[in-house]
Design a protein around this motif. Structure first.
Motif, short mmCIF file in Angstrom:
data_model
loop_
_atom_site.label_atom_id
_atom_site.label_comp_id
_atom_site.label_asym_id
_atom_site.label_seq_id
_atom_site.Cartn_x
_atom_site.Cartn_y
_atom_site.Cartn_z
N ARG A 51 0.82 -1.22 0.00
CA ARG A 51 0.00 0.00 0.00
C ARG A 51 0.85 1.27 0.00
O ARG A 51 0.40 2.31 -0.47
CB ARG A 51 -0.93 0.02 1.21
CG ARG A 51 -2.10 -0.91 1.07
CD ARG A 51 -2.99 -0.79 2.31
NE ARG A 51 -3.99 -1.81 2.36
CZ ARG A 51 -5.27 -1.63 2.06
NH1 ARG A 51 -5.70 -0.45 1.69
NH2 ARG A 51 -6.12 -2.62 2.12
N LYS A 52 2.05 1.19 0.52
CA LYS A 52 2.92 2.36 0.57
C LYS A 52 3.42 2.76 -0.81
O LYS A 52 3.70 3.92 -1.05
CB LYS A 52 4.11 2.09 1.50
CG LYS A 52 3.70 2.01 2.96
CD LYS A 52 4.88 1.67 3.83
CE LYS A 52 4.43 1.43 5.27
NZ LYS A 52 5.53 0.96 6.11
N ASP A 53 3.54 1.80 -1.71
CA ASP A 53 3.96 2.07 -3.09
C ASP A 53 2.69 2.24 -3.92
O ASP A 53 2.09 1.27 -4.38
CB ASP A 53 4.81 0.91 -3.61
CG ASP A 53 5.34 1.13 -5.01
OD1 ASP A 53 4.77 1.97 -5.77
OD2 ASP A 53 6.31 0.46 -5.38
N ARG A 54 2.25 3.47 -4.13
CA ARG A 54 0.95 3.75 -4.75
C ARG A 54 0.81 3.13 -6.14
O ARG A 54 -0.24 2.61 -6.50
CB ARG A 54 0.71 5.25 -4.80
CG ARG A 54 0.60 5.85 -3.40
CD ARG A 54 0.35 7.33 -3.44
NE ARG A 54 -1.05 7.51 -3.79
CZ ARG A 54 -1.54 8.61 -4.34
NH1 ARG A 54 -0.75 9.62 -4.61
NH2 ARG A 54 -2.80 8.70 -4.63
N GLU A 55 1.87 3.19 -6.95
CA GLU A 55 1.80 2.64 -8.30
C GLU A 55 1.65 1.12 -8.24
O GLU A 55 0.81 0.54 -8.95
CB GLU A 55 3.06 3.02 -9.08
CG GLU A 55 3.00 2.60 -10.54
CD GLU A 55 4.22 3.07 -11.32
OE1 GLU A 55 4.59 2.35 -12.25
OE2 GLU A 55 4.76 4.14 -11.00
N PHE A 56 2.43 0.47 -7.41
CA PHE A 56 2.34 -0.99 -7.26
C PHE A 56 0.97 -1.39 -6.72
O PHE A 56 0.33 -2.31 -7.22
CB PHE A 56 3.46 -1.49 -6.34
CG PHE A 56 3.45 -2.97 -6.12
CD1 PHE A 56 3.68 -3.85 -7.17
CD2 PHE A 56 3.21 -3.49 -4.85
CE1 PHE A 56 3.67 -5.22 -6.97
CE2 PHE A 56 3.20 -4.86 -4.64
CZ PHE A 56 3.43 -5.73 -5.70
N TRP A 57 0.49 -0.66 -5.71
CA TRP A 57 -0.81 -0.95 -5.12
C TRP A 57 -1.92 -0.80 -6.17
O TRP A 57 -2.83 -1.61 -6.26
CB TRP A 57 -1.09 -0.05 -3.93
CG TRP A 57 -2.42 -0.31 -3.28
CD1 TRP A 57 -3.51 0.50 -3.29
CD2 TRP A 57 -2.79 -1.49 -2.56
NE1 TRP A 57 -4.54 -0.09 -2.61
CE2 TRP A 57 -4.13 -1.31 -2.15
CE3 TRP A 57 -2.12 -2.66 -2.21
CZ2 TRP A 57 -4.82 -2.27 -1.41
CZ3 TRP A 57 -2.80 -3.62 -1.48
CH2 TRP A 57 -4.14 -3.42 -1.09
N GLY A 58 -1.82 0.24 -7.00
CA GLY A 58 -2.80 0.45 -8.06
C GLY A 58 -2.86 -0.72 -9.02
O GLY A 58 -3.93 -1.17 -9.42
N ARG A 59 -1.69 -1.25 -9.40
CA ARG A 59 -1.66 -2.41 -10.29
C ARG A 59 -2.26 -3.64 -9.62
O ARG A 59 -2.97 -4.42 -10.26
CB ARG A 59 -0.23 -2.70 -10.75
CG ARG A 59 0.28 -1.67 -11.74
CD ARG A 59 1.56 -2.12 -12.43
NE ARG A 59 2.63 -2.47 -11.52
CZ ARG A 59 3.59 -1.65 -11.11
NH1 ARG A 59 3.60 -0.41 -11.53
NH2 ARG A 59 4.53 -2.07 -10.29
N LEU A 60 -1.97 -3.81 -8.33
CA LEU A 60 -2.54 -4.95 -7.60
C LEU A 60 -4.06 -4.87 -7.54
O LEU A 60 -4.76 -5.87 -7.78
CB LEU A 60 -1.99 -5.02 -6.17
CG LEU A 60 -0.57 -5.50 -6.00
CD1 LEU A 60 -0.18 -5.42 -4.51
CD2 LEU A 60 -0.38 -6.91 -6.52
N VAL A 61 -4.59 -3.71 -7.22
CA VAL A 61 -6.03 -3.52 -7.12
C VAL A 61 -6.70 -3.76 -8.47
O VAL A 61 -7.69 -4.48 -8.57
CB VAL A 61 -6.38 -2.12 -6.56
CG1 VAL A 61 -7.87 -1.83 -6.69
CG2 VAL A 61 -5.92 -2.00 -5.11
#
Length: 106
Positions: A4-14
């Motif tokens: 969740r701290k890495d917004r770009e990575f979290w966005g791809r996961l979601v």
């Protein structure tokens, strides 16, 4: 928490989780799943059952800007429903509990 701290990575996961849910819950129902893009405007997921279309946009954080892709898609194709998952829309946890076919009801 780390993801969740890495917004770009979290966005791809979601977005991947939403896509996987839609594919799995649409399997065997006749619902087709697409992605739409026209120039720089896009909609994350398009569901089609016969002539009925549902557009799904995914936002992993708070919605800060408009949805130009959704607006352009709406103008061009007049979907039955336009869904925003995350942001100020349907909470991700709730969306993942609803099968794709239910978004065509009502």
């Amino acid at each position: 928490d780390e993801a969740r701290k890495d917004r770009e990575f979290w966005g791809r996961l979601v977005e991947s989780a939403v896509g996987a849910h839609l594919i799995n819950s649409a399997a065997g129902t006749g619902i087709e799943l697409f992605y739409w893009r026209e120039r720089s405007r896009e909609v994350d997921f398009i569901l089609r059952s016969g002539k009925t279309v549902v557009a799904v946009e995914v936002k992993s954080g708070a919605r800060k800007e408009g949805l130009p892709g959704m607006d352009a898609f709406d103008e061009a194709f007049k979907p039955k429903r336009k869904l925003l998952v995350g942001g100020n829309g349907i909470p991700l946890e709730k969306f993942l509990l609803v099968p794709a076919v239910e978004w065509f009801a009502g």
